[in-house]
Design a protein around this motif. Structure first.
Motif, mmCIF file in Angstrom:
data_model
loop_
_atom_site.group_PDB
_atom_site.id
_atom_site.type_symbol
_atom_site.label_atom_id
_atom_site.label_comp_id
_atom_site.label_asym_id
_atom_site.label_seq_id
_atom_site.Cartn_x
_atom_site.Cartn_y
_atom_site.Cartn_z
ATOM 1 N N SER A 87 2.481 1.940 -3.148
ATOM 2 C CA SER A 87 1.647 2.697 -4.294
ATOM 3 C C SER A 87 1.088 4.182 -4.146
ATOM 4 O O SER A 87 0.909 4.898 -4.753
ATOM 5 C CB SER A 87 0.290 1.790 -4.619
ATOM 6 N N GLU A 88 1.167 4.291 -2.563
ATOM 7 C CA GLU A 88 0.788 5.783 -2.189
ATOM 8 C C GLU A 88 1.906 6.811 -2.256
ATOM 9 O O GLU A 88 1.696 7.898 -2.778
ATOM 10 C CB GLU A 88 0.043 5.565 -0.886
ATOM 11 N N VAL A 89 3.019 6.465 -1.755
ATOM 12 C CA VAL A 89 3.937 7.377 -1.758
ATOM 13 C C VAL A 89 5.341 6.926 -2.512
ATOM 14 O O VAL A 89 6.101 7.889 -2.809
ATOM 15 C CB VAL A 89 4.563 7.862 -0.353
ATOM 16 N N VAL A 132 0.872 -1.089 -0.021
ATOM 17 C CA VAL A 132 0.145 0.046 0.071
ATOM 18 C C VAL A 132 0.831 1.131 0.148
ATOM 19 O O VAL A 132 0.442 2.219 -0.789
ATOM 20 C CB VAL A 132 -0.998 -0.056 1.157
#
Length: 84
Positions: free
Chosen positions: A33-35, A30
């Motif tokens: 993919s986010e940062v 996660v």
């Protein structure tokens, strides 16, 4: 993400490696993919997962993550601190 990482670290400290590893893996996916894969938080979590792999005897996976982590961190430092 920090709470998940902390929970996984607590599982690891309690010897609950089977609980820690999937939580580290999910949280890392996660976060990447986010940062992104080069973000400092991602690198910390990746290092924590490598430690969990090491504790579980999954040394090839641990070494791979440690080497990847070191490579990214070394490249980041080169951008911050130019060679003389």
């Amino acid at each position: 993400m920090n709470s998940r990482n902390s929970l996984a670290a607590a599982y690891l400290a309690a010897g609950r490696i089977a609980d820690a590893i999937p939580l580290f893996e999910q949280t890392l996916a996660v976060l990447q993919s986010e940062v992104g894969p080069d973000h400092p938080d991602t690198l910390i979590l990746q290092n924590n997962l490598a430690t969990a792999y090491q504790d579980a005897g999954r040394l090839a996976e641990a070494i791979g993550l440690y080497e990847q982590n070191l490579s990214v961190r070394s490249g980041s430092l080169a951008l911050i601190i130019p060679a003389p």
